[in-house]
Design an enzyme around this catalytic site. Structure first.
Site, PDB file in Angstrom:
ATOM      1  N   THR A   1       0.860  -1.188   0.000  1.00 48.40           N
ATOM      2  CA  THR A   1       0.000   0.000   0.000  1.00 48.40           C
ATOM      3  C   THR A   1       0.894   1.235   0.000  1.00 48.40           C
ATOM      4  O   THR A   1       2.081   1.141   0.321  1.00 48.40           O
ATOM      5  CB  THR A   1      -0.878   0.047   1.265  1.00 48.40           C
ATOM      6  OG1 THR A   1      -0.003   0.108   2.394  1.00 48.40           O
ATOM      7  CG2 THR A   1      -1.748  -1.187   1.386  1.00 48.40           C
TER       8      THR A   1
ATOM      9  N   GLU B   1      -5.793  -3.579  -1.222  1.00 48.07           N
ATOM     10  CA  GLU B   1      -6.303  -4.748  -0.489  1.00 48.07           C
ATOM     11  C   GLU B   1      -7.435  -5.454  -1.236  1.00 48.07           C
ATOM     12  O   GLU B   1      -7.829  -6.556  -0.853  1.00 48.07           O
ATOM     13  CB  GLU B   1      -6.832  -4.305   0.887  1.00 48.07           C
ATOM     14  CG  GLU B   1      -5.749  -3.843   1.868  1.00 48.07           C
ATOM     15  CD  GLU B   1      -5.401  -2.359   1.714  1.00 48.07           C
ATOM     16  OE1 GLU B   1      -5.674  -1.791   0.630  1.00 48.07           O
ATOM     17  OE2 GLU B   1      -4.865  -1.784   2.667  1.00 48.07           O
TER      18      GLU B   1
ATOM     19  N   LYS C   1     -13.137  17.616  10.843  1.00 49.40           N
ATOM     20  CA  LYS C   1     -14.069  17.628  11.976  1.00 49.40           C
ATOM     21  C   LYS C   1     -14.180  19.042  12.527  1.00 49.40           C
ATOM     22  O   LYS C   1     -13.215  19.582  13.055  1.00 49.40           O
ATOM     23  CB  LYS C   1     -13.582  16.688  13.070  1.00 49.40           C
ATOM     24  CG  LYS C   1     -14.639  16.390  14.085  1.00 49.40           C
ATOM     25  CD  LYS C   1     -14.271  15.174  14.906  1.00 49.40           C
ATOM     26  CE  LYS C   1     -15.519  14.555  15.485  1.00 49.40           C
ATOM     27  NZ  LYS C   1     -15.250  13.364  16.239  1.00 49.40           N
TER      28      LYS C   1
ATOM     29  N   TRP D   1     -18.860  16.554  10.818  1.00 55.07           N
ATOM     30  CA  TRP D   1     -17.931  16.208   9.735  1.00 55.07           C
ATOM     31  C   TRP D   1     -18.157  17.056   8.485  1.00 55.07           C
ATOM     32  O   TRP D   1     -19.287  17.319   8.101  1.00 55.07           O
ATOM     33  CB  TRP D   1     -18.098  14.737   9.356  1.00 55.07           C
ATOM     34  CG  TRP D   1     -17.708  13.791  10.450  1.00 55.07           C
ATOM     35  CD1 TRP D   1     -18.535  13.032  11.219  1.00 55.07           C
ATOM     36  CD2 TRP D   1     -16.384  13.532  10.911  1.00 55.07           C
ATOM     37  NE1 TRP D   1     -17.805  12.301  12.134  1.00 55.07           N
ATOM     38  CE2 TRP D   1     -16.480  12.597  11.969  1.00 55.07           C
ATOM     39  CE3 TRP D   1     -15.114  14.002  10.549  1.00 55.07           C
ATOM     40  CZ2 TRP D   1     -15.361  12.107  12.648  1.00 55.07           C
ATOM     41  CZ3 TRP D   1     -13.996  13.514  11.227  1.00 55.07           C
ATOM     42  CH2 TRP D   1     -14.134  12.576  12.269  1.00 55.07           C
TER      43      TRP D   1
HETATM   44  P1  AMP Z   1      -4.551   2.409  -3.047  1.00 57.27           P
HETATM   45  O1  AMP Z   1      -4.577   1.224  -2.166  1.00 57.27           O
HETATM   46  O2  AMP Z   1      -3.256   3.148  -3.017  1.00 57.27           O
HETATM   47  O3  AMP Z   1      -4.975   2.082  -4.429  1.00 57.27           O
HETATM   48  O4  AMP Z   1      -5.609   3.465  -2.487  1.00 57.27           O
HETATM   49  C1  AMP Z   1      -6.927   3.098  -2.221  1.00 57.27           C
HETATM   50  C2  AMP Z   1      -7.729   4.303  -1.779  1.00 57.27           C
HETATM   51  O5  AMP Z   1      -7.955   5.204  -2.864  1.00 57.27           O
HETATM   52  C3  AMP Z   1      -9.131   3.951  -1.320  1.00 57.27           C
HETATM   53  O6  AMP Z   1      -9.134   3.477   0.008  1.00 57.27           O
HETATM   54  C4  AMP Z   1      -9.859   5.268  -1.470  1.00 57.27           C
HETATM   55  O7  AMP Z   1      -9.645   6.124  -0.367  1.00 57.27           O
HETATM   56  C5  AMP Z   1      -9.218   5.857  -2.690  1.00 57.27           C
HETATM   57  N1  AMP Z   1     -10.097   5.613  -3.848  1.00 57.27           N
HETATM   58  C6  AMP Z   1      -9.986   4.667  -4.786  1.00 57.27           C
HETATM   59  N2  AMP Z   1     -10.974   4.769  -5.705  1.00 57.27           N
HETATM   60  C7  AMP Z   1     -11.754   5.803  -5.322  1.00 57.27           C
HETATM   61  C8  AMP Z   1     -12.947   6.408  -5.836  1.00 57.27           C
HETATM   62  N3  AMP Z   1     -13.521   5.999  -6.948  1.00 57.27           N
HETATM   63  N4  AMP Z   1     -13.475   7.452  -5.142  1.00 57.27           N
HETATM   64  C9  AMP Z   1     -12.908   7.901  -4.011  1.00 57.27           C
HETATM   65  N5  AMP Z   1     -11.779   7.385  -3.490  1.00 57.27           N
HETATM   66  C10 AMP Z   1     -11.199   6.345  -4.129  1.00 57.27           C
END
Ligand code: AMP
Length: 539
Positions: free
Chosen positions: A181, A326, A436, A441
Site C-alpha cells: 500500500t 487490499e 471535523k 464532519w
Molecule cells: P490504493 O490502495 O493506493 O490504491 O488506495 C486506495 C484508496 O484510494 C481507497 O481506500 C480510497 O480512499 C481511494 N479511492 C480509490 N478509488 C476511489 C474512488 N472511486 N473514489 C474515491 N476514493 C477512491
C-alpha cells in the site's frame, strides 16, 4: 466437477492459443512503437521461466520489478508467477527509504529494472540487501552496462533461457503477487495475492456490468503496472483477448492523446489527474479520440466536473471505479443494466459520479463506530467494509497491525461511504481526510467536487487545519485554469456558498491559489504532504 486450479498458466495458455495473433503494442523510451503479439509474449515467457530457474529462483521466492508499462513487464507478469515465484511490483516513484524498506521486507531475490529507472534505483542502492541480483531491461540489449553492480541484461538472459521440460505445478492458493500500500500513515503494508484471487479478479473485470474488458477492446492501462497490477488489466486483457497498448514512460497528456488517436484505443484507465491532463491536451490541440468507448476513472475521487467534461466535450462516457490495494484492486464500478440512461439524461451523470455497485463476486456494507451495520438509504454514512475472493485476509508479514480485518470476515476499508437502495456506493471521504468542525464532519471530496465546477479552477484539494475553537477548519488549494487570471478567494467561497452551509466553508485566509498541487507516486492528490506543509513541517 473437475477441480481445475485457477492459476495464471490458465490465462497464459488461452492467450498463447486462442489469441496468439492479438497485438501487444508498447511505447519504447525513444518514442518508437514496439509491436508484438500474445503468442510471441508467451514464447518468451517460457524461456524467461527457464532463465529464472537458472538464476536460482524457486517456488515461493519473491522477484521484484521496477518498471513502466511495456511488453517486458507483461512477460514478467506471467513468467514470475508461472515459475511459482511471487511477482512483487515496486512503485518507481517511492522515496528511496521506502524502496529499501519494501524490498527488504519482501526479501526479494532478484529485481528487474528499466534502464531509464536505474538512476532512481542507484539512489536506494546503499540500503538494498547485498544479495539482491539485478536484471536491467534495455531496448538495445545493453542492460549489463547500466551501472548496477553485477547486473545482467534482460535480452541476454532471455536468449540463454531454455523452456523447462517440467514447469512447476501450481496450486491456486499459492501466492502469485505482492503489492505494498502507499503507506500514507506508517510503513507500507504488503498484500499477498493468490493465483486464485488474481484469476477470479480477471474474470470479474471481464464482466459486462463491471469493467467489461473483452476481445472487442483496445485497452490502454495508463494506471501503472507497478501499482496494484495496473488494476488487473494486463491479466483481464490476456484472458479475454483484448489488444493491449502500453504507454511506457510517456505519460504526458499530449503523449497519451497521440497514443489513443494513433492506436485507436477503445478503453483507457487511470487516475483522475491523468485524465485531466489528457483533457487539457485535447483542448489545446484537437485530436481524433472518437475510438474511445469508455474511460475508467478510479483510484481517487473522480470529480464530477471531469466526468461531465469528458462526456459533453468529447462524447466519452466515464466508468467510475473504486478499489484498493487490499481489493486486488477493483471493488466496484458504475453499473449499467436495466436502468441505463441516455447520456443526455441528468441522472446519467449522477450515476457515473458514484463508483456504483460492488463488482459481481464482492459484497459491501457500511458500519458505524460500534461496528453495527447501517442502512442502505443513500444518506447515512459509515465505514465501508467489503468481502470477497479477491479481498485480502491479512497483511503480509509479522508485526503488522491486522485490525482492519474483522473476526466475522470483513475488511474495514477506512473509506467513509453511503450505499443507496440499489447497492450503489458513494465515497464521502477517506476517514483520515474528513474534516471535523465542532464535532461535525465536513467532506473534503464534496468541497473539491463543487469548486471544480467553477470555470476558473483546474485542480483542487481540501485538507484540514487544526483550529483552537473549531477543532479543524477546511483549507482549499486550487490551481487556476489560466494562471494569468487566477480566481479570487471571495469568488470561490461565494461559489461554494450556493451549496454548502456557512460553517463548512473555508475562510478567505484558508483559500490558496497555487501553481501545482503535489501528487503521490501514482498521481493522486498528496494530502499528507499538504497537511505537513500547513503545519510547517513539510518540504
Ligand atoms: P490504493 O490502495 O493506493 O490504491 O488506495 C486506495 C484508496 O484510494 C481507497 O481506500 C480510497 O480512499 C481511494 N479511492 C480509490 N478509488 C476511489 C474512488 N472511486 N473514489 C474515491 N476514493 C477512491
Amino acid at each position: 466437477m473437475m477441480e481445475v486450479p485457477l492459476t495464471l498458466d490458465v490465462i497464459l495458455r488461452r492467450a498463447r492459443t486462442v489469441f496468439a495473433d492479438r497485438e501487444v503494442t508498447s511505447r519504447r523510451d525513444d518514442g518508437a512503437l514496439h509491436r508484438t503479439s500474445y503468442g510471441a509474449v508467451a514464447a518468451r515467457v517460457d524461456r524467461l521461466i527457464g532463465a529464472l530457474h537458472a538464476l536460482g529462483v524457486r517456488p515461493g521466492d519473491r522477484v521484484a520489478t521496477f518498471a513502466w508499462n511495456h511488453h517486458r513487464h507483461l512477460e514478467l507478469y506471467f513468467a514470475i508467477p508461472c515459475a511459482g515465484a511471487v511477482l512483487h511490483t515496486v512503485n518507481v516513484k517511492l522515496a528511496r527509504e521506502q524502496i529499501a524498506y519494501i524490498v527488504d521486507h519482501a526479501a526479494d531475490r532478484v529485481l528487474f529494472v528499466d534502464r531509464a529507472l536505474v538512476p532512481a534505483l542507484l539512489a536506494a542502492l546503499p540500503d538494498l540487501p547485498q544479495e539482491l541480483r539485478f536484471v536491467v531491461m534495455d531496448d538495445e540489449g545493453r542492460g549489463a552496462e547500466a551501472g548496477l553492480p553485477g547486473a545482467l541484461d534482460y535480452e541476454t538472459l532471455l536468449a540463454q533461457g531454455a523452456p523447462l521440460t517440467a514447469p512447476p505445478v501450481l496450486d491456486e492458493r499459492q501466492a502469485a503477487g505482492l503489492c505494498y500500500t502507499s503507506g500514507t500513515t506508517g510503513d507500507p503494508k504488503g498484500v499477498l495475492y493468490s493465483h486464485r484471487a488474481v484469476v477470479l479478479h480477471a474474470f470479474g473485470c471481464g464482466m459486462i456490468d463491471s469493467l467489461g474488458v473483452s476481445q472487442r477492446e483496445v485497452v490502454l492501462p495508463v494506471v501503472p503496472m507497478f501499482h496494484v497490477y495496473a488494476w488487473g488489466l494486463p491479466y483481464a486483457s490476456a484472458l479475454t483477448g483484448a489488444r493491449l497498448v502500453l504507454p511506457g514512460s510517456h505519460l504526458t497528456g499530449d503523449a497519451l492523446a497521440n497514443l489513443i488517436e494513433g492506436e485507436r484505443v477503445t478503453f483507457a484507465a487511470g487516475v483522475p489527474t491523468i485524465w485531466n491532463l489528457v483533457l487539457q491536451s485535447l483542448r489545446r490541440q484537437r485530436r481524433d479520440v472518437a475510438s474511445l468507448r469508455r474511460i475508467v476513472l478510479g483510484g481517487a475521487p473522480a470529480p464530477r466536473a471531469l466526468i461531465e467534461q469528458w462526456q459533453h466535450e468529447f462524447g466519452v462516457p466515464i466508468t467510475h471505479a473504486w478499489g484498493m490495494t487490499e481489493t486486488s484492486p477493483v471493488g466496484s464500478c458504475t453499473h449499467a443494466g436495466s436502468t441505463w440512461l441516455s447520456p443526455d439524461d441528468p441522472r446519467d451523470l449522477e450515476l457515473r459520479s458514484k463508483p456504483g455497485r460492488p463488482v459481481p463476486g464482492l459484497e459491501a456494507r457500511i458500519v458505524g463506530d460500534d461496528g453495527g451495520e447501517l442502512p442502505w438509504d443513500g444518506v447515512t454514512t459509515g465505514e465501508l467494509c467489503v468481502r470477497g475472493p479477491w479481498v485480502a485476509r491479512r497483511y503480509y508479514g509479522d508485526g503488522v497491525p491486522q485490525d482492519a480485518f474483522t473476526d466475522d470476515g470483513w475488511f474495514r476499508t477506512g473509506d467513509i461511504a453511503t450505499i443507496d437502495p440499489s447497492g450503489a456506493i458513494a465515497i464521502t471521504d477517506r476517514k483520515k481526510d474528513l474534516i471535523k468542525s465542532r464535532g461535525e464532519w465536513i467532506s473534503s471530496n464534496a468541497l473539491e467536487n463543487e469548486v471544480l465546477l467553477h470555470p476558473a479552477v483546474l485542480e483542487a484539494a481540501v485538507v484540514a487545519r487544526a483550529h483552537d475553537l473549531r477543532d479543524e477548519v477546511p483549507v482549499l488549494f486550487v490551481v487556476a485554469r489560466d494562471p494569468a487570471a487566477p480566481p479570487a478567494a471571495a469568488d470561490l467561497i461565494a461559489h461554494l456558498a450556493a451549496r454548502f452551509p456557512r460553517w463548512q466553508l473555508p475562510r478567505r485566509e484558508d483559500v490558496h491559489v497555487v501553481e501545482a498541487i503535489p501528487k503521490t507516486g501514482v498521481g493522486k492528490l498528496d494530502k499528507k504532504l499538504l497537511r505537513q506543509r500547513l503545519r510547517g513541517d513539510g518540504a
